[in-house]
Design an enzyme around this catalytic site. Structure first.
Site, PDB file in Angstrom:
ATOM      1  N   CYS A 104      46.099  46.810 -80.343  1.00  0.00           N
ATOM      2  CA  CYS A 104      45.591  45.588 -80.952  1.00  0.00           C
ATOM      3  C   CYS A 104      46.750  44.632 -81.240  1.00  0.00           C
ATOM      4  O   CYS A 104      47.906  44.927 -80.967  1.00  0.00           O
ATOM      5  CB  CYS A 104      44.827  45.886 -82.236  1.00  0.00           C
ATOM      6  SG  CYS A 104      45.875  46.549 -83.556  1.00  0.00           S
TER       7      CYS A 104
ATOM      8  N   CYS B  22      49.760  45.908 -83.204  1.00  0.00           N
ATOM      9  CA  CYS B  22      50.768  46.631 -82.416  1.00  0.00           C
ATOM     10  C   CYS B  22      51.746  45.645 -81.781  1.00  0.00           C
ATOM     11  O   CYS B  22      52.962  45.836 -81.801  1.00  0.00           O
ATOM     12  CB  CYS B  22      50.104  47.453 -81.322  1.00  0.00           C
ATOM     13  SG  CYS B  22      48.866  48.614 -81.880  1.00  0.00           S
TER      14      CYS B  22
ATOM     15  N   ASP C 282      54.816   9.985 -57.069  1.00  0.00           N
ATOM     16  CA  ASP C 282      55.785   9.550 -56.059  1.00  0.00           C
ATOM     17  C   ASP C 282      55.031   9.304 -54.754  1.00  0.00           C
ATOM     18  O   ASP C 282      54.228  10.145 -54.326  1.00  0.00           O
ATOM     19  CB  ASP C 282      56.844  10.636 -55.866  1.00  0.00           C
ATOM     20  CG  ASP C 282      57.909  10.209 -54.866  1.00  0.00           C
ATOM     21  OD1 ASP C 282      58.531   9.159 -55.082  1.00  0.00           O
ATOM     22  OD2 ASP C 282      58.088  10.926 -53.866  1.00  0.00           O
TER      23      ASP C 282
END
Length: 773
Positions: free
Chosen positions: A3, A6, A439
């Site tokens: 989870c 952790c 460009d």
């Protein structure tokens, strides 16, 4: 890891090493760690082990140092979670046996406990016996992970699950042992089965295992795109060595090897075609479905498929240097990063589990306190049920999965479409940009000239002028010469003009893709000469033909009248590149060429407007050329910056930023790199240079402007998905915990809701897999 708690703990442990920065990813079970000099791999692994987990350094090309990083090295650590690899990324096959056993035993436990018709004498003992393997062996990964975390004075979601399941079972067992006759006669006065929660412990375990099983399957699909990308490359290659063909593993290729690629085979490395011609299917890399024609001197990319002719390709990039490997590296690095929006989830998850444990204890105490001094059995059951429901409903899993699974799916889908998102921060940037600089050359236009118009003077026809110009230009290597020769060749192919030169010596012209155009021939040229930057001259059909600029014609003795000179100036003023054609010392006509606009540019610019962006055309060409292109693609004249030098592109970005605009810049050349880096969001066209790609935040591997709009749309969709995930993860806990604490939620329903929350977050992210279809 199981989870968000952790994740937070591993990051904190690694971050305590001097100078170390770590970003831990839950679904990928990995940590991307930037380390200073003096920190060894062993120290990193030992630190993770000391946190209660296991890790190893990932031995792959993706662990190379990230370009531009100030740190001496970046490492990818691959973790293994405690608890039989029951981490969220664990294989579904490892979860299946536990889930099957739990489901088989839970059904009778539930029926016996909840349906009076299935109850019999002493049914409580049978329910307890059936539930025991479920809460022990099937739920063992939860208990083991909780114990390991407790040993390190930490708590995670497994702590909540383990305590909740164990409490429900042990409380029930205590009730049964303290009153062995409790279920001897179901329905007997005073012998209510309400004190037993065997079905709660079993059902919660089964639901959570089912949730993780579905989650593991779903997350595997989320990561399929990157796995597929890594598997795109050719496994073998046929090379020319010692005068013959030899088949070798693709990973043994060396720069300079000549690869033989037959029709239907994958090209094993990036390279240059030295012989042959073919159509190459590059859709796996660029996302563009139309095959690309290649011939001698054409660049080809590894993992693309040779569709027709036999090719000889000289390898220029192999192994980790190939375009495919760079794509995989960029995607992998993006997936290990963290979006700013995820930091809030990290901060909450750091204290989430301890807070839930406190809330569960307070809930139990509050219910007993409200019951008064004499607590009845029913009130004790209600207090216990509410506390267990709080433990079970609380789920930091959804918080931990919300960002990384969304990012995993979005970047993976982007890779399939030829779109590379460099990191989570890019997602935030695409949401805020309101202006995009385009460009012209290579982005809006193809960058290749094509004949736009042929003007003939007295005594000549336009078709004759083009035919003679094409014949003399065919002997030149200049891009303008190629464009004129190709147009003349097309004219001869499409018209009956070939009959007029049927008795002349003929020259077969090879098109740029190296294939002969059957039946298309230009008149032969003799006494050919050329001047760099000036033009060409030669005899065609016995006549001297001169083509080129004004100075070249004057050097060749050609006199130009004022009217003819005005015609040339008018052509140039319209934005065209104009070339003189003279025959036997007299001007015959003018050939006008223009940079061709990409077919989808106008539609792509309209799509950018729909996304709320203001397109601005940026070019080094003169104002006439820029205005002509802008008008063709639907950009107002006020939004055209013409005559801009490379350094001026950076100034243009800065000027817009100073005016309050959030600027994106799309370009493909070396001279765009500085502007791409200066822009709030740099977008490199993949047909451009490595320098441009490195400076950009987003890269589209194709050269279609529509992919730029698609890239921005995908990034925004991914960010929206992550935000939706986080909203529901927060909302679920914000509503679920108080409801459980008030005793309004059965623990079994809480377990189902907890499992569903993680599955729904992953399922929501998986919707990104259909983007663009």
């Amino acid at each position: 890891m199981t989870c968000a708690s952790c994740v937070n703990r591993v990051e904190k442990k690694l971050g305590k090493l001097d100078g170390v920065e770590a970003s831990v990813n839950l679904p990928l079970e990995s940590a991307h760690v930037t380390v200073p000099a003096g920190i060894t791999d062993e120290q990193l692994v030992d630190t993770v082990n000391a946190a209660g987990y296991k890790a190893k350094i990932r031995p792959s090309e993706h662990a190379e140092q990230v370009s531009g990083s100030a740190a001496p090295g970046d490492h990818m650590a691959h973790g293994a979670a405690p608890g039989d690899h029951m981490a969220h990324g664990g294989a579904a096959s490892q979860l299946r046996p536990r889930l099957v056993l739990a489901a088989i035993l839970t059904v009778p436990v539930f029926l016996i406990s909840m349906v009076p018709a299935f109850q019999f004498a002493h049914w409580g003992w049978v329910a307890g016996a059936l539930a025991l393997p479920v809460v022990s062996w099937a739920a063992w990964p939860f208990h083991r992970a909780a114990a390991i975390n407790a040993r390190h004075l930490a708590s995670t979601m497994d702590t909540l699950v383990s305590i909740g399941v164990a409490a429900a079972y042990l409380f029930s067992a205590w009730q049964l042992f303290s009153n062995p006759r409790m279920t001897e006669h179901p329905g007997m006065e005073g012998m209510e089965p309400g004190g037993l929660y065997f079905e709660v412990a079993a059902v919660v375990t089964t639901f959570l295992l089912l949730g993780r099983y579905l989650e593991a399957n779903a997350k595997q699909k989320a990561g399929d795109a990157l796995k597929a990308l890594l598997n795109l490359g050719a496994k073998d290659a046929t090379v020319l060595r010692s005068g013959g063909e030899t088949k070798i593993p693709a990973d043994q290729l060396q720069v300079g090897d000549v690869i033989v690629v037959r029709p239907g085979e994958k090209i094993a490395a990036d390279g240059l075609v030295i012989e042959g011609s073919s159509a190459v299917d590059a859709s796996l890399i660029t996302g563009e479905s139309v095959p690309v024609e290649v011939g001698p001197d054409s660049k080809v990319t590894g993992a693309t498929i040779n569709a027709s002719g036999r090719l000889l390709v000289r390898a220029t990039r192999v192994g980790a240097e190939t375009t495919l490997a760079q794509m995989a590296r960029l995607v992998s690095e993006a997936q290990t990063g963290k979006a700013p929006i995820a930091r809030l989830a990290d901060r909450i998850s750091a204290v989430f589990v301890p807070v839930v444990l406190v809330i569960a204890v307070l809930t139990f105490g509050a219910w007993l306190l409200l019951a008064g001094p004499a607590v009845s059995e029913a009130e004790l059951r209600a207090a216990f049920t509410a506390a267990v429901a709080v433990l079970v409903i609380a789920c930091p899993c959804a918080l931990g999965l919300a960002t990384p699974v969304g990012l995993l799916t979005g970047t993976g889908r982007g890779a399939q479409l030829g779109i590379l998102i460099k990191g989570p921060q890019v997602l935030e940037d695409t949401r805020t940009v309101d202006t995009i600089l385009l460009d012209k050359t290579g982005t809006v236009t193809t960058g290749r000239l094509a004949v736009d118009n042929t003007m003939a003077f007295e005594g000549f026809s336009p078709s004759e002028v083009l035919r003679l110009a094409g014949a003399v230009e065919a002997a030149s290597e200049h891009p303008i010469a190629h464009a004129i020769a190709a147009s003349a060749l097309a004219q001869i192919t499409e018209s009956a003009a070939r009959t007029a030169v049927a008795g002349s010596p003929l020259l077969r012209l090879e098109s740029q893709d190296g294939r002969d155009d059957d039946g298309a021939r230009l008149p032969a040229v003799g006494q050919f000469r050329s001047a760099p930057g000036g033009g060409v001259a030669g005899t065609v059909d016995g006549r001297l033909v001169v083509a080129g600029r004004t100075g070249w014609l004057q050097e060749s003795g050609v006199r130009i009248s004022r009217e003819q000179r005005d015609a040339l100036q008018a052509a140039e003023a319209s934005g065209a590149t104009a070339i003189w054609v003279a025959v036997e010392g007299a001007p015959a006509g003018i050939v006008s060429l223009r940079d061709t606009i990409k077919p989808g540019s106008a539609a792509a610019i309209a799509r950018l407007r729909h996304l709320g962006l203001r397109p601005i055309l940026l070019t080094g060409d003169n104002a006439a050329v820029a205005a002509q292109v802008a008008d063709a693609v639907g950009i107002p004249s006020d939004d055209v910056y013409a005559g801009i030098l490379p350094a001026g592109k950076v100034d243009a970005v800065r000027k817009l930023q100073a005016g309050g605009a959030i600027v994106a810049m799309a370009g493909d050349g070396v001279n765009d790199a500085a502007a791409l880096a200066q822009a709030d969001l740099g977008i490199a066209m993949g047909s451009g240079t490595d320098v441009a790609i490195e400076a950009a935040d987003l890269t589209v591997m194709g050269n279609d402007l529509a992919q730029v709009a698609q890239a921005i749309e995908l990034s925004r969709r991914t960010l929206a998905t992550i935000k939706t995930n986080l909203f529901w993860a927060f909302f679920y806990n914000a509503v679920g915990i108080p409801v459980a604490a008030l005793g309004l939620l059965n623990p079994m329903i809480a377990g189902a809701a907890m499992a569903a929350s993680s599955v729904l977050v992953v399922a929501n992210s998986l919707r990104l897999r259909s983007f663009g279809r």
